[in-house]
Design a protein around this motif. Structure first.
Motif, PDB file in Angstrom:
ATOM      1  N   ARG B  25      58.936  62.475 145.752  1.00 48.18           N
ATOM      2  CA  ARG B  25      58.308  61.869 144.599  1.00 48.18           C
ATOM      3  C   ARG B  25      57.098  62.693 144.198  1.00 48.18           C
ATOM      4  NH1 ARG B  25      58.747  56.079 144.071  1.00 48.18           N
ATOM      5  NH2 ARG B  25      60.757  55.500 144.947  1.00 48.18           N
ATOM      6  N   VAL B  26      57.044  63.002 142.906  1.00 49.89           N
ATOM      7  CA  VAL B  26      55.862  63.673 142.405  1.00 49.89           C
ATOM      8  C   VAL B  26      55.123  62.683 141.528  1.00 49.89           C
ATOM      9  CG1 VAL B  26      54.990  65.634 141.107  1.00 49.89           C
ATOM     10  CG2 VAL B  26      57.107  65.852 142.403  1.00 49.89           C
ATOM     11  N   HIS B  27      53.895  62.406 141.901  1.00 48.24           N
ATOM     12  CA  HIS B  27      53.096  61.475 141.096  1.00 48.24           C
ATOM     13  C   HIS B  27      52.354  62.294 140.053  1.00 48.24           C
ATOM     14  CE1 HIS B  27      53.975  58.257 143.924  1.00 48.24           C
ATOM     15  NE2 HIS B  27      53.840  59.183 144.854  1.00 48.24           N
ATOM     16  N   ALA B  28      52.977  62.411 138.868  1.00 46.27           N
ATOM     17  CA  ALA B  28      52.412  63.283 137.842  1.00 46.27           C
ATOM     18  C   ALA B  28      51.177  62.661 137.204  1.00 46.27           C
ATOM     19  CB  ALA B  28      53.467  63.576 136.781  1.00 46.27           C
ATOM     20  N   LEU B 282      45.333  74.513 145.130  1.00 50.23           N
ATOM     21  CA  LEU B 282      45.656  73.107 144.920  1.00 50.23           C
ATOM     22  C   LEU B 282      46.548  72.614 146.055  1.00 50.23           C
ATOM     23  CD1 LEU B 282      46.637  72.814 141.162  1.00 50.23           C
ATOM     24  CD2 LEU B 282      44.782  71.644 142.299  1.00 50.23           C
ATOM     25  N   PRO B 283      46.352  71.358 146.503  1.00 49.89           N
ATOM     26  CA  PRO B 283      47.272  70.813 147.507  1.00 49.89           C
ATOM     27  C   PRO B 283      48.654  70.557 146.910  1.00 49.89           C
ATOM     28  CG  PRO B 283      45.624  69.187 146.880  1.00 49.89           C
ATOM     29  CD  PRO B 283      45.273  70.443 146.150  1.00 49.89           C
ATOM     30  N   ASP B 284      49.639  70.385 147.769  1.00 50.20           N
ATOM     31  CA  ASP B 284      51.011  70.104 147.371  1.00 50.20           C
ATOM     32  C   ASP B 284      51.077  68.766 146.632  1.00 50.20           C
ATOM     33  OD1 ASP B 284      53.653  69.607 147.187  1.00 50.20           O
ATOM     34  OD2 ASP B 284      54.074  69.666 149.339  1.00 50.20           O
ATOM     35  N   PRO B 285      51.527  68.754 145.360  1.00 51.34           N
ATOM     36  CA  PRO B 285      51.512  67.507 144.587  1.00 51.34           C
ATOM     37  C   PRO B 285      52.480  66.455 145.123  1.00 51.34           C
ATOM     38  CG  PRO B 285      52.606  69.255 143.364  1.00 51.34           C
ATOM     39  CD  PRO B 285      52.027  69.885 144.585  1.00 51.34           C
TER      40      PRO B 285
END
Lengths: 294, 335, 327
Positions: B25-28, B282-285
């Motif tokens: 899951r990517v929380h955009a 940036l951390p892994d989204p």
């Protein structure tokens, strides 16, 4: 600003510009001329070249002469007249077959690409089935099972198993196009599905489809002539395939040196048409694709 | 204050990536609330992958929020029916970054721009449509219109294409235009002219703009006295009047960002030192950090930052910051 | 000081169906050892083509028509075969635009280093790896983590730093960087510029930086060449370019660069749009967009020296006024 300056260019100028692009691409232009010649042959040829189907045994296997430009066949009929009269059949079958094939392929490809999900999965399963089974044997079976007696029914048989590749290509193009930003913009403006399909998507794949139309016509000629040659659907005596069949099966023209012209004539006609189609298709992309016009 | 054209209420967007057994899951976008009022100009600023483009797509209705509501003049867009849907569609338009992809390559300028006129029955005949399109082109500074109306997109320069895209967005007299990086692919010498055009559309026609960008300098040029919202990894971390926010940034992330923006002045540039972050990248989204999403990179982070998510809190009139340590973070002034 | 790279009257043309496109038009410039020289130009200014020409690597249908490129006294355009290969990576390395994408997706980072070394005859793997580790640390990457990673496992900024490290593997004397930070985020961009500056000092490297961004130039360059429509408009040290520009286009570029500070009303776009490079009219290419243009500008002004190290191609340079940016 005057109204005149924003009025659209006349249609004639657009046609003329299109012709110029074609003219500059030498190979495509040669292809265009060949196809034009075949078209004229099929449309007005039969009225200019009379065909006498009666047998004259004294004039069998004549070599080319002024009277018989391509010689005569095993019963003394003029080969050139046979070719000319046969072309109408061959071309109309090929044209109809291409029309049906492209129609099925567009419908399947666009619905699958636009709808997605289960519909897409089912349609692609069908498409892959069609693609896995070689089409000529299938056509053979269909041609034997169903009674073929006119160009229309033959064209149907030729197209029923030939749309797989194009359908898949159309689907993948639609899949990539529908994510493009200009489609998004159309959706944001609420332009509706009919507009998006007809005005935005179709024009983008039209060059590709038109080129494939020619390729399919070319293949349909080969297939129809093949079926005729095998004697499976003998409904027309002047069809080029039928000529080849008669030349080899009935009269053994390939064994008789004098019959060479008679057997070669339909073959050369087929090859010439195929070349014309290939050459023309090559330049068609440039003519139809505004990005390639300069 | 009047009802905003669009207001987002606690909007989240989650994308699912990968196949069934390895789904990620990517929380955009995470819990964002933002409103744009009539005639207002708002900048939405953040680095690539921060969710600003997704948020823009939510505003125009191209992306449905996973959670939260989108209100058009106070009404949830999911409950709009009939005429109201078209009203919303017409009123909120989008301008994309890549003007070449935004225009159908096989349609002329006239064909692309006249479609909405025919669709909404604003014209009946072709001659009428050409007049309208020509008028629109001239308004966008494409003069004389006769030179552009029958061109294909590839025959125009980047700046001209972006003007055509703007013309299309303006055609239906919208109330709000979402402009997603509209100048980042335009030649440098022409960028300001596109921004000037957008400003004049705002001033003359009262069109509100949501200007989405990674570039703080163009945001400042375009927005002037309007508002700015700064996003980091899907969340709004600071929001308020642009002049105030850029002059006295409170969130360590915005301070770091501002300290890193290069200025076209060598003497000043040589003295500027970017604020040292604890991690460059940036951390892994897909696995966002717990608590404050910025804490692994933040030079001031404390224990609470990794444990609790900081809420947006008001620090000055209309200036909101999402930082636990907002009172402890040293003042950083842009100079 | 003797220049490391000397370019004189370089012309690169592309023969297209529509006509001849002169991408690089009589460009002359010098790059001195240890400096960072920036070439600023918009898209179509010819700066990328110039970079390819400096490596004798112009892609067809492009062709170097005339001019000289000499590197440390060697005639680059006469190099062939092995000598050219040596020059291309061991003497001058290049970091291409969108360099993150030049990494092979199916090769681990460490293999990129080993392959490049092997291609140029360095067979001592231990030595190569030790040096590669040092380079990665220099661009602030952890060798232990990055070496075994595939490119897609790294972020854009990390890949860009890998490419920069890779370009330094053979200890070149000069690196050409084509828009090295354009695709990157502001914070990463700032760090990469600091890193480049550090590397330059530590390795005594010469850099030629191609960019469209005046802010990047201000931050990192020692000297600047401004290109427009394939020609050099102005060359000077960075302070002269920003505080005493003498070409109207340079002034325009400075005023067109938005900034976080300073008076917004002083900012303005350059009117008009860039010219078509196919069959351009003679004379100064900036003429149609220039406020100073006169009949004289239909004659090619040519690049001429107006002060020590300051070259301008403009008939009206003495009239060009500029208010230093208060940014």
């Amino acid at each position: 600003m005057t109204v005149a300056s924003i009025r659209a260019e006349s249609r004639w100028r657009t046609w003329y510009a299109t012709f110029l692009i074609l003219y500059r691409n030498k190979r495509a232009f040669v292809g265009f001329l060949i196809l034009l010649a075949f078209l004229l042959m099929a449309i007005v040829g039969p009225y200019l070249v009379p065909l006498d189907m009666s047998a004259r045994y004294a004039e069998r296997y004549l070599p080319p002469s002024w009277e018989h430009p391509l010689g005569t066949d095993f019963v003394g009929r003029d080969t050139f007249a046979l070719i000319v009269h046969g072309s109408r059949d061959v071309l109309s079958i090929a044209f109809l077959a291409a029309l049906f094939t492209v129609g099925i392929a567009l419908a399947v490809g666009m619905v699958a690409g636009l709808q997605g999900g289960l519909v897409d999965a089912v349609l692609m399963l069908l498409t892959n089935t069609v693609l896995t089974i070689p089409k000529f044997p299938v056509m053979l079976v269909f041609a034997t099972v169903f009674r073929v007696k006119d160009p229309f029914s033959l064209a149907l048989i030729l197209s029923v198993w030939a749309w797989g590749g194009l359908a898949r290509a159309v689907r993948s193009q639609i899949l990539s196009l529908k994510e493009r930003e200009f489609i998004e913009a159309a959706r944001v403006m609420g332009l509706g599905l009919p507009h998006i399909v007809v005005r935005e998507l179709l024009p983008n794949i039209m060059p590709y489809v038109a080129i494939n139309f020619l390729y399919i016509m070319k293949d349909a000629i080969t297939a129809s002539v093949g079926l005729m040659f095998l004697g499976i659907i003998p409904f027309s005596a002047t069809n080029w395939g039928m000529m080849l069949n008669l030349a080899t099966q009935q009269s053994g023209a390939i064994y008789i040196p004098q019959g060479l012209y008679y057997a070669l004539a339909p073959m050369v006609a087929i090859i010439l048409f195929q070349l014309g189609a290939l050459f023309f298709a090559h330049g068609l992309d440039e003519v139809l694709n505004p990005r390639l016009r300069s | 204050m009047s009802t905003p054209i669009i207001s987002l209420e606690n909007v989240s967007v989650t994308f699912q990536r990968g196949v069934l057994w390895r789904r990620q899951r990517v929380h955009a976008v995470v819990n964002v609330s933002l409103a744009v009022h009539e005639g207002e100009v708002v900048a939405l600023v953040g680095e690539s992958g921060c969710g600003k483009t997704t948020l823009g797509r939510v505003v125009v209705g191209l992306q449905a929020p996973t959670r939260g509501r989108v209100l058009y003049y106070g009404q949830d867009v999911r409950t709009l029916r009939g005429e109201a849907v078209y009203e919303y569609r017409r009123s909120v338009q989008i301008v994309h970054q890549d003007s070449y992809a935004a225009l159908n390559p096989v349609r002329t300028v006239y064909q692309s721009l006249s479609a909405p006129f025919f669709r909404y029955r604003l014209v009946r005949r072709r001659a009428e449509a050409r007049e309208k399109v020509a008028e629109l082109l001239e308004m966008m500074g494409l003069t004389p219109a006769g030179d552009f109306i029958d061109k294909y997109p590839h025959q125009l320069s980047g700046g001209q294409r972006q003007r055509v895209v703007l013309a299309r967005a303006v055609a239906l007299r919208p109330r709000l235009i979402v402009a997603d990086e509209p100048v980042s692919m335009v030649d440098v010498s022409l960028r300001l002219s596109i921004l000037d055009l957008m400003r004049s559309l705002n001033e003359r026609m009262g069109i509100a703009f949501l200007y989405i960008t990674h570039d703080l300098a163009t945001a400042r040029y375009f927005v002037r006295t309007g508002r700015i919202a700064v996003m980091y990894l899907g969340q709004v971390v600071e929001m308020g009047n642009l002049q105030e926010v850029l002059t006295w940034p409170r969130h360590p992330y915005l301070q770091a960002l501002l300290s890193a923006v290069p200025v076209p002045d060598p003497r000043r540039a040589r003295h500027m030192k970017p604020l040292p972050l604890r991690s460059l990248d940036l951390p892994d989204p897909t696995h966002p950090p717990s608590g404050c999403r910025f804490h692994p990179r933040c030079p001031y982070a404390e224990a609470i930052c990794g444990a609790e998510e900081p809420p947006l809190q008001t620090v000055a009139d209309g200036h909101q910051v999402a930082c636990h340590l907002v009172d402890k973070v040293p003042e950083w002034v842009l100079s | 000081m003797k220049p490391l790279l000397r370019v004189r009257d370089l012309v690169v043309e592309f023969h297209l169906d529509r006509g001849t496109l002169r991408a690089v038009n009589r460009v002359s410039l010098d790059v001195y050892p240890g400096e960072i020289m920036a070439i600023v130009g918009e898209s179509g200014s010819g700066k990328s083509t110039l970079a390819f020409a400096l490596l004798n690597l112009v892609p067809p249908p492009g062709r170097i028509v005339e001019g000289q490129v000499s590197f440390n006294g060697t005639d680059v355009l006469a190099l062939r075969g092995d000598a050219l290969r040596q020059y291309r990576w061991r003497e001058v390395a290049m970091v291409f635009q969108a360099a993150q994408n030049v990494l092979n997706p199916v090769m681990r980072v460490v293999d990129h280093f080993l392959d490049t070394a092997r291609d140029h005859g360095l067979t001592n793997e231990g030595e190569v790896l030790a040096w590669a580790e040092e380079l990665l640390r220099m661009v602030r990457l952890e060798p232990a983590r990055v070496f075994s990673a595939y490119p897609h496992e790294l972020s854009g900024g990390m890949r860009q730093r890998v490419v920069i490290a890779l370009s330094l593997l053979l200890k070149p004397r000069m690196v050409i960087l084509d828009e090295p930070t354009t695709a990157l985020d502001v914070v990463t961009q700032a760090y990469i510029m600091d890193i480049l500056n550090e590397i330059r000092r530590e390795m005594n490297l010469t850099m030629l930086l191609l960019t469209h961004d005046m802010s990047v130039v201000a931050k990192i360059a020692d000297r600047v060449g401004v290109m427009y429509a394939g020609q050099v408009m102005e060359i000077a040290d960075v302070d002269s370019i920003f505080y005493r520009p003498r070409h109207p286009y340079t002034v325009g570029l400075i005023h067109a660069a938005p900034s976080l500070l300073g008076d917004l009303d002083r900012k303005q776009p350059i009117p008009g749009s860039p010219p078509d490079l196919i069959n351009p009219p003679p004379g100064c290419p900036f003429r149609p967009r220039c406020g100073y243009a006169s009949a004289r500008c239909e004659e090619d002004p040519g690049l001429h020296v107006i002060a020590d190290g300051h070259w301008v191609a403009c008939h009206h340079w003495e009239q060009v006024t500029h208010h230093a940016p208060v940014s």
